[in-house]
Scaffold this motif. Structure first.
Motif, PDB file in Angstrom:
ATOM      1  N   TYR A  95      -2.417   2.460  -4.996  1.00  0.00           N
ATOM      2  CA  TYR A  95      -2.918   2.514  -3.620  1.00  0.00           C
ATOM      3  C   TYR A  95      -3.849   1.340  -3.387  1.00  0.00           C
ATOM      4  O   TYR A  95      -4.810   1.133  -4.147  1.00  0.00           O
ATOM      5  CB  TYR A  95      -3.673   3.820  -3.359  1.00  0.00           C
ATOM      6  N   GLU A  96      -3.567   0.538  -2.381  1.00  0.00           N
ATOM      7  CA  GLU A  96      -4.416  -0.599  -2.030  1.00  0.00           C
ATOM      8  C   GLU A  96      -5.134  -0.287  -0.724  1.00  0.00           C
ATOM      9  O   GLU A  96      -4.500  -0.196   0.338  1.00  0.00           O
ATOM     10  CB  GLU A  96      -3.581  -1.867  -1.905  1.00  0.00           C
ATOM     11  N   ALA A  97      -6.431  -0.123  -0.809  1.00  0.00           N
ATOM     12  CA  ALA A  97      -7.219   0.281   0.361  1.00  0.00           C
ATOM     13  C   ALA A  97      -7.346  -0.866   1.363  1.00  0.00           C
ATOM     14  O   ALA A  97      -7.101  -0.689   2.557  1.00  0.00           O
ATOM     15  CB  ALA A  97      -8.592   0.766  -0.080  1.00  0.00           C
ATOM     16  N   TYR A  98      -7.719  -2.042   0.895  1.00  0.00           N
ATOM     17  CA  TYR A  98      -7.895  -3.194   1.775  1.00  0.00           C
ATOM     18  C   TYR A  98      -8.044  -4.450   0.917  1.00  0.00           C
ATOM     19  O   TYR A  98      -8.217  -4.371  -0.304  1.00  0.00           O
ATOM     20  CB  TYR A  98      -9.118  -3.026   2.672  1.00  0.00           C
ATOM     21  N   THR A  99      -7.942  -5.602   1.569  1.00  0.00           N
ATOM     22  CA  THR A  99      -8.159  -6.871   0.865  1.00  0.00           C
ATOM     23  C   THR A  99      -9.645  -7.145   0.823  1.00  0.00           C
ATOM     24  O   THR A  99     -10.300  -7.278   1.858  1.00  0.00           O
ATOM     25  CB  THR A  99      -7.427  -8.019   1.580  1.00  0.00           C
ATOM     26  N   TRP A 100     -10.165  -7.226  -0.368  1.00  0.00           N
ATOM     27  CA  TRP A 100     -11.602  -7.406  -0.550  1.00  0.00           C
ATOM     28  C   TRP A 100     -11.980  -8.881  -0.466  1.00  0.00           C
ATOM     29  O   TRP A 100     -12.993  -9.249   0.117  1.00  0.00           O
ATOM     30  CB  TRP A 100     -12.010  -6.802  -1.909  1.00  0.00           C
ATOM     31  N   LEU A 101     -11.149  -9.736  -1.063  1.00  0.00           N
ATOM     32  CA  LEU A 101     -11.448 -11.169  -1.100  1.00  0.00           C
ATOM     33  C   LEU A 101     -10.164 -11.943  -0.862  1.00  0.00           C
ATOM     34  O   LEU A 101      -9.138 -11.682  -1.501  1.00  0.00           O
ATOM     35  CB  LEU A 101     -12.053 -11.550  -2.457  1.00  0.00           C
ATOM     36  N   MET A 139      -4.737   8.667  -3.356  1.00  0.00           N
ATOM     37  CA  MET A 139      -5.466   8.590  -4.625  1.00  0.00           C
ATOM     38  C   MET A 139      -6.906   8.125  -4.422  1.00  0.00           C
ATOM     39  O   MET A 139      -7.791   8.442  -5.202  1.00  0.00           O
ATOM     40  CB  MET A 139      -4.735   7.637  -5.575  1.00  0.00           C
ATOM     41  N   MET A 140      -7.112   7.374  -3.358  1.00  0.00           N
ATOM     42  CA  MET A 140      -8.458   6.890  -3.080  1.00  0.00           C
ATOM     43  C   MET A 140      -9.464   8.032  -2.945  1.00  0.00           C
ATOM     44  O   MET A 140     -10.642   7.878  -3.276  1.00  0.00           O
ATOM     45  CB  MET A 140      -8.440   6.042  -1.810  1.00  0.00           C
ATOM     46  N   TRP A 141      -8.975   9.200  -2.505  1.00  0.00           N
ATOM     47  CA  TRP A 141      -9.880  10.323  -2.278  1.00  0.00           C
ATOM     48  C   TRP A 141     -10.446  10.888  -3.572  1.00  0.00           C
ATOM     49  O   TRP A 141     -11.487  11.546  -3.569  1.00  0.00           O
ATOM     50  CB  TRP A 141      -9.177  11.419  -1.475  1.00  0.00           C
ATOM     51  N   ILE A 142      -9.789  10.635  -4.698  1.00  0.00           N
ATOM     52  CA  ILE A 142     -10.349  11.055  -5.982  1.00  0.00           C
ATOM     53  C   ILE A 142     -11.722  10.421  -6.174  1.00  0.00           C
ATOM     54  O   ILE A 142     -12.656  11.045  -6.693  1.00  0.00           O
ATOM     55  CB  ILE A 142      -9.410  10.659  -7.139  1.00  0.00           C
TER      56      ILE A 142
END
Length: 613
Positions: free
Chosen positions: A64-70, A1-4
């Motif tokens: 969808y979790e891309a990465y931990t931001w904080l 979904m991130m690709w949207i």
């Protein structure tokens, strides 16, 4: 979904790089810029359909979790995206209508020197809006929220050679910063109250009951101040008419697929919060109703074709806030959806007229275009009828859904204001239509050619303006109201009452059309040009807020800073300088003076040790 989100974002980066390459190394074909710029929204649209398929199959939000931001202690904020009924509904029509506007922009901007730069900003604008609606938490949403703000600033002031255009971009940026301050305050307060339990939407909905009622009212009000800025509601609407300084495709994208609908989406997304504070919701609804009536009245006095449509957008957004304010999220989102089609059609039609007339925007200098631009005439008629809410076009179903919801919940004042606005809307839109297309031409000069790439997106949008409302046909008219099923909004009125309400609204609309026909059917010949003053709100803001702030700033700069802060610091500095000047006699570079001082010192010490001193 991130690709949207990533596809238009990468498109913006590639287009920006190619534009710099074309400036400093070797020219790049406009076909390449166009191909990349147009492909990205359609790719995002297809991927949104794929995520929708996955969502329907698993009957649960696609996360969808891309990465931990904080990551601070036990607290995490993840860069995550969520596909559920609301976010995918928004993403689908944003990418679809955004894609059509991108195609149209290829023809409209064909001769512009910054063609590649324009499409880079256009792709970034779309990517920012997709971040906003697909975000899984309000913090990530705020990234997209600010992204559409900075893109609107860049695109509104795109023709930066004119000072007025730059000032329009600045005005949009600053007005939205006022609203965003309130949004940040609300967001931070919400975080302090329950952020430790998680700050995505699911966690917030689960724990929102832990927030004390008074604090919850404060949070809801502050968040809506941000929506007032983004969605141009009183009194933070002042930027919207000046935003017409940007190219017409920008106006269409802002008003149909991005930015101004962000506030409505935010209230609907945080519906679990606003459901607990109905008094704040009612305040939102009345601000929306007041904004709707105000903008409609102002539109009746405008002569710039794009500014009329801009005030129309503000007015229709007011309808949407009436709906979400009273908790009828389905009706509000339904109008967001249908409005996107017919408002995009109207802006693109206006752009076609502007191009044909050599970038003339004054409706009193048009006229007689019905026979000279027959396709645009037909398409603009469809858009105008849809906006006015004529059965069976899209605007009829969504606008009536809002009015019926207000009446059903006993908000008769909101219902009456909505009906009045419907009549005024019909008047100012057909005033525009008759002045542009009827009567005799204001000029006999040959028309400029409207490119094919500008025409066929309008045809597609016209089909949407006709048919988009059929997904929300009420049961009273034999439909299944799919919008109501998706987002809620059950009506408890009898079919007879619904028919009566529809008839009352139709009478108001037909009355507005009849009055416009009587006054303007002959075109501009019987209609003197007017200058709209928008109830002098700009003047009030200038003299009530801007000028006092300028005077205070000037006093701080010239008195408090120069004489107070800088003056104190400079007096200390000059004191140190003068002290140094007096002390410099001790180090004058004369060896004999140094020897004398040493001897005098040694002598004085010796006498002290001998007890003489």
């Amino acid at each position: 979904m991130m690709w949207i989100v990533l596809v238009p974002l990468l498109g913006a980066i590639v287009l920006g790089g190619l534009y710099l390459f074309s400036l400093h190394v070797r020219p790049v074909s406009r076909k390449i810029f166009f191909a990349i710029g147009v492909a990205t929204p359609w790719m995002s649209f297809v991927m949104s359909l794929w995520v929708l398929k996955t969502f329907l199959e698993q009957q649960a939000p696609v996360v969808y979790e891309a990465y931990t931001w904080l990551h601070v202690g036990d607290f995490h904020i993840r860069m995550g995206f969520m596909g559920d009924t609301l976010s995918l509904f928004m993403a689908l029509f944003i990418t679809f209508i955004g894609g059509l506007i991108h195609v149209y922009a290829g023809g409209y901007m064909a001769k512009d020197a910054g063609f590649g730069k324009f499409f880079a900003f256009f792709n970034l604008f779309l990517a920012s809006m997709l971040v906003l609606v697909l975000a899984s938490s309000p913090v990530v949403m705020f990234i997209g929220w600010e992204g559409v703000g900075i893109c609107s600033y860049a695109l509104i002031g795109y023709y930066h050679q004119k000072r007025a255009n730059v000032e329009a971009g600045n005005k949009a940026f600053l007005a939205n910063r006022v609203g965003d301050f309130g949004f940040i305050v609300g967001l931070c307060t919400l975080f302090v109250m329950i952020g430790s339990a998680g700050f995505d939407y699911a966690s917030l909905e689960e724990n929102i009951h832990l927030v004390e009622s008074g604090t919850l009212h404060f949070i809801g009000a502050m968040l809506f101040i941000g929506a007032m800025g983004k969605s141009a509601q009183l009194p933070l609407h002042v930027w919207l008419p000046d935003a017409m300084a940007g190219p017409t495709p920008v106006s269409a994208l802002i008003h149909a697929a991005t930015m101004v609908t962000a506030g409505v989406y935010m209230v609907a997304r945080l519906g679990f919060l606003y459901d607990l504070i109905p008094s704040v919701g009612l305040w939102i609804a009345y601000i929306g109703a007041g904004s709707s009536l105000f903008a409609a009245l102002v539109a009746t006095r405008q002569s710039d074709i794009k500014k009329i449509l801009a005030y129309s957008t503000m007015s229709q957004l007011g309808y949407m806030f009436v709906a979400v304010g009273i908790g009828s999220y389905g009706a509000g989102l339904f109008h967001v959806f249908t409005h996107a089609f017919f408002k995009a059609l109207l802006f693109l039609g206006a752009g076609a007229v502007i191009v044909a007339l050599g970038h003339q925007q004054n409706i009193f200098k048009m006229g007689g275009l019905r026979t000279r631009l027959p396709l645009v005439y037909g398409l603009m008629l469809v858009g105008t009828l849809a906006l006015c809410g004529i059965f069976p076009l899209a605007g009829f179903f969504s606008k009536d859904a809002i009015l019926i919801a207000a009446f059903d919940q006993g908000h008769y004042g909101l219902w009456a204001l909505g009906v009045a606005v419907a009549g005024v809307t019909a008047f100012y839109m057909f005033r525009l239509f008759f002045l542009v297309f009827e009567g005799s031409p204001a000029t006999e000069e040959p028309l400029h050619v409207v490119p094919v790439s500008m025409r066929w997106p309008m045809v597609v949008l016209a089909f949407g303006a006709v048919g988009a409302g059929w997904i929300g046909v009420p049961e009273a008219l034999g439909g299944e109201n799919w919008i109501g099923r998706w987002f809620g909004g059950e009506v408890h009125l009898s079919h007879a009452v619904e028919y009566a309400l529809m008839a009352g609204n139709a009478v108001a609309v037909l009355g507005g059309i009849g009055l416009a026909y009587w006054k303007f059917k002959q075109g501009f010949s019987n209609a003197p040009s007017v200058r709209g003053n928008a109830f002098y709100l700009d003047t009030l803001v200038t003299w009530g807020i801007v000028r006092p702030l300028q005077w205070v700033s000037a006093w701080i700069a010239k008195v408090a800073d120069n004489r107070g802060i800088d003056g104190t610091i400079m007096r200390v500095c000059w004191g140190a300088v003068r002290l140094g000047q007096r002390a410099q006699i001790l180090q004058n570079g004369n060896v004999r003076a140094y020897a004398f001082a040493i001897l005098a010192g040694v002598g004085a010490v010796s006498l002290y040790m001998l007890g003489v001193l």
